[in-house]
Design a protein around this motif. Structure first.
Motif, PDB file in Angstrom:
ATOM      1  N   ASN A   7      -1.037   2.665 -17.055  1.00 21.02           N
ATOM      2  CA  ASN A   7      -2.270   2.165 -16.463  1.00 21.02           C
ATOM      3  C   ASN A   7      -2.912   3.323 -15.705  1.00 21.02           C
ATOM      4  OD1 ASN A   7      -4.304   0.630 -15.397  1.00 21.02           O
ATOM      5  ND2 ASN A   7      -3.005  -0.367 -13.869  1.00 21.02           N
ATOM      6  N   ILE A   8      -3.900   3.983 -16.333  1.00 27.44           N
ATOM      7  CA  ILE A   8      -4.545   5.163 -15.755  1.00 27.44           C
ATOM      8  C   ILE A   8      -5.870   4.753 -15.143  1.00 27.44           C
ATOM      9  CG2 ILE A   8      -5.515   7.431 -16.250  1.00 27.44           C
ATOM     10  CD1 ILE A   8      -3.619   7.458 -18.684  1.00 27.44           C
ATOM     11  N   SER A   9      -6.122   5.249 -13.946  1.00 26.87           N
ATOM     12  CA  SER A   9      -7.406   4.983 -13.305  1.00 26.87           C
ATOM     13  C   SER A   9      -7.884   6.224 -12.571  1.00 26.87           C
ATOM     14  CB  SER A   9      -7.300   3.798 -12.347  1.00 26.87           C
ATOM     15  OG  SER A   9      -6.371   4.062 -11.325  1.00 26.87           O
ATOM     16  N   ILE A  10      -9.194   6.303 -12.429  1.00 31.65           N
ATOM     17  CA  ILE A  10      -9.837   7.356 -11.646  1.00 31.65           C
ATOM     18  C   ILE A  10     -10.706   6.649 -10.629  1.00 31.65           C
ATOM     19  CG2 ILE A  10     -11.496   9.250 -11.669  1.00 31.65           C
ATOM     20  CD1 ILE A  10     -10.571   9.902 -14.503  1.00 31.65           C
ATOM     21  N   ARG A  11     -10.575   7.068  -9.382  1.00 28.55           N
ATOM     22  CA  ARG A  11     -11.392   6.479  -8.327  1.00 28.55           C
ATOM     23  C   ARG A  11     -11.715   7.540  -7.294  1.00 28.55           C
ATOM     24  NH1 ARG A  11      -8.005   6.540  -4.150  1.00 28.55           N
ATOM     25  NH2 ARG A  11      -5.872   5.747  -4.310  1.00 28.55           N
ATOM     26  N   LEU A  18      -4.879  12.026   0.915  1.00 33.62           N
ATOM     27  CA  LEU A  18      -4.918  13.455   1.195  1.00 33.62           C
ATOM     28  C   LEU A  18      -3.572  14.163   1.096  1.00 33.62           C
ATOM     29  CD1 LEU A  18      -7.548  13.913   4.024  1.00 33.62           C
ATOM     30  CD2 LEU A  18      -7.633  14.708   1.670  1.00 33.62           C
ATOM     31  N   GLU A  19      -2.552  13.597   1.669  1.00 35.41           N
ATOM     32  CA  GLU A  19      -1.255  14.276   1.625  1.00 35.41           C
ATOM     33  C   GLU A  19      -0.809  14.481   0.184  1.00 35.41           C
ATOM     34  OE1 GLU A  19       3.292  14.082   3.429  1.00 35.41           O
ATOM     35  OE2 GLU A  19       1.811  12.585   4.068  1.00 35.41           O
ATOM     36  N   ALA A  20      -0.936  13.467  -0.657  1.00 35.89           N
ATOM     37  CA  ALA A  20      -0.553  13.585  -2.069  1.00 35.89           C
ATOM     38  C   ALA A  20      -1.424  14.611  -2.787  1.00 35.89           C
ATOM     39  CB  ALA A  20      -0.654  12.229  -2.761  1.00 35.89           C
ATOM     40  N   LEU A  21      -2.713  14.652  -2.474  1.00 36.74           N
ATOM     41  CA  LEU A  21      -3.602  15.618  -3.122  1.00 36.74           C
ATOM     42  C   LEU A  21      -3.233  17.049  -2.746  1.00 36.74           C
ATOM     43  CD1 LEU A  21      -7.067  13.830  -2.812  1.00 36.74           C
ATOM     44  CD2 LEU A  21      -5.410  13.729  -4.682  1.00 36.74           C
ATOM     45  N   VAL A  22      -2.951  17.267  -1.481  1.00 40.28           N
ATOM     46  CA  VAL A  22      -2.571  18.614  -1.042  1.00 40.28           C
ATOM     47  C   VAL A  22      -1.243  19.024  -1.681  1.00 40.28           C
ATOM     48  CG1 VAL A  22      -1.989  20.081   0.938  1.00 40.28           C
ATOM     49  CG2 VAL A  22      -3.940  18.501   1.064  1.00 40.28           C
ATOM     50  N   HIS A  23      -0.336  18.079  -1.865  1.00 36.97           N
ATOM     51  CA  HIS A  23       0.918  18.401  -2.559  1.00 36.97           C
ATOM     52  C   HIS A  23       0.645  18.826  -4.002  1.00 36.97           C
ATOM     53  CE1 HIS A  23       3.727  17.623   0.608  1.00 36.97           C
ATOM     54  NE2 HIS A  23       3.281  16.392   0.791  1.00 36.97           N
ATOM     55  N   TYR A  60     -12.123  12.968  -6.348  1.00 32.69           N
ATOM     56  CA  TYR A  60     -11.509  11.868  -7.080  1.00 32.69           C
ATOM     57  C   TYR A  60      -9.993  11.987  -7.094  1.00 32.69           C
ATOM     58  CZ  TYR A  60     -16.167  10.894  -8.851  1.00 32.69           C
ATOM     59  OH  TYR A  60     -17.497  10.574  -8.952  1.00 32.69           O
ATOM     60  N   SER A  61      -9.357  10.832  -7.181  1.00 30.01           N
ATOM     61  CA  SER A  61      -7.916  10.736  -7.398  1.00 30.01           C
ATOM     62  C   SER A  61      -7.694  10.130  -8.776  1.00 30.01           C
ATOM     63  CB  SER A  61      -7.248   9.853  -6.342  1.00 30.01           C
ATOM     64  OG  SER A  61      -7.333  10.441  -5.069  1.00 30.01           O
ATOM     65  N   GLU A  67       0.296   5.672  -8.857  1.00 33.18           N
ATOM     66  CA  GLU A  67       0.778   6.951  -8.323  1.00 33.18           C
ATOM     67  C   GLU A  67      -0.270   8.026  -8.571  1.00 33.18           C
ATOM     68  OE1 GLU A  67       4.109  10.401  -9.314  1.00 33.18           O
ATOM     69  OE2 GLU A  67       4.122   8.544 -10.458  1.00 33.18           O
ATOM     70  N   ILE A  68      -0.587   8.806  -7.535  1.00 37.55           N
ATOM     71  CA  ILE A  68      -1.561   9.896  -7.689  1.00 37.55           C
ATOM     72  C   ILE A  68      -0.923  11.017  -8.495  1.00 37.55           C
ATOM     73  CG2 ILE A  68      -2.871  11.678  -6.478  1.00 37.55           C
ATOM     74  CD1 ILE A  68      -3.232   9.626  -4.202  1.00 37.55           C
ATOM     75  N   VAL A  69      -1.563  11.334  -9.627  1.00 41.14           N
ATOM     76  CA  VAL A  69      -1.043  12.374 -10.529  1.00 41.14           C
ATOM     77  C   VAL A  69      -2.069  13.466 -10.791  1.00 41.14           C
ATOM     78  CG1 VAL A  69       0.568  10.781 -11.637  1.00 41.14           C
ATOM     79  CG2 VAL A  69      -1.719  11.126 -12.622  1.00 41.14           C
ATOM     80  N   GLY A  70      -3.263  13.315 -10.241  1.00 42.04           N
ATOM     81  CA  GLY A  70      -4.288  14.320 -10.459  1.00 42.04           C
ATOM     82  C   GLY A  70      -5.435  14.171  -9.494  1.00 42.04           C
ATOM     83  N   THR A  71      -6.271  15.202  -9.462  1.00 45.37           N
ATOM     84  CA  THR A  71      -7.450  15.196  -8.614  1.00 45.37           C
ATOM     85  C   THR A  71      -8.471  16.168  -9.172  1.00 45.37           C
ATOM     86  OG1 THR A  71      -8.274  15.396  -6.348  1.00 45.37           O
ATOM     87  CG2 THR A  71      -6.569  16.965  -7.023  1.00 45.37           C
ATOM     88  N   PHE A  72      -9.703  15.958  -8.800  1.00 48.08           N
ATOM     89  CA  PHE A  72     -10.786  16.885  -9.141  1.00 48.08           C
ATOM     90  C   PHE A  72     -11.985  16.548  -8.266  1.00 48.08           C
ATOM     91  CE2 PHE A  72     -11.174  13.216 -11.849  1.00 48.08           C
ATOM     92  CZ  PHE A  72     -12.533  12.960 -11.963  1.00 48.08           C
TER      93      PHE A  72
END
Length: 155
Positions: A7-11, A18-23, A60-61, A67-72
């Protein structure tokens, strides 16, 4: 890994992401500056607030099963040339090392292109460090052309 049963989503990113994105940034072998610590967190929160209030920038996450697996980031730039068309810059693309080569990058590009067209943009630009040969091949395979030479000056 395949994405077929995921189940993939972009939001739009949330402050709690933030903590997950910085990781994700820190996992990047070419990134030596981003680390989430008690001391660095306030700077990331302040930067996030600036992005949140910007009319032209969206962070975006990308999530798989929550689970956060990407960002842009998408930055919309109104320009005069080209008949006043908007340009979109795709920045800060990061995918978790455990989820690379699974199609997430392609999903990010599809989302970016669709959203850019909906906003009246005529092109999408991105930059990628010269050492990211594998990423360059990915972008070229997906229709992105090496069209400009970039320059940067640290201030």
């Amino acid at each position: 890994m395949t994405l077929s049963n995921k189940n993939i989503s972009i939001r739009l990113a949330h402050r709690d992401d933030l903590e997950a994105l910085v990781h994700l940034f820190a996992e990047d072998e070419f990134n030596q500056s981003d680390r989430w610590t008690e001391e660095s967190a306030p700077a990331y929160y302040a930067a996030f607030e600036k992005v949140q209030v910007s009319e032209n920038s969206n962070l975006y996450s990308v999530l798989i099963d929550g689970e956060i697996v990407g960002t842009f980031t998408l930055v919309f730039i109104p320009v005069i040339f080209g008949g006043g068309a908007h340009r979109v810059v795709l920045e800060g693309v990061h995918v978790s090392q455990h989820h690379r080569s699974a199609g997430i990058g392609r999903i990010i590009l599809e989302f970016t292109e669709k959203h850019a067209k909906e906003q009246g943009a005529k092109s999408v630009a991105l930059t990628s460090k010269k050492v990211r040969i594998r990423a360059h091949g990915f972008y070229e395979k997906n229709g992105y052309l090496k069209s400009h030479e970039g320059f940067r000056k640290q201030l």
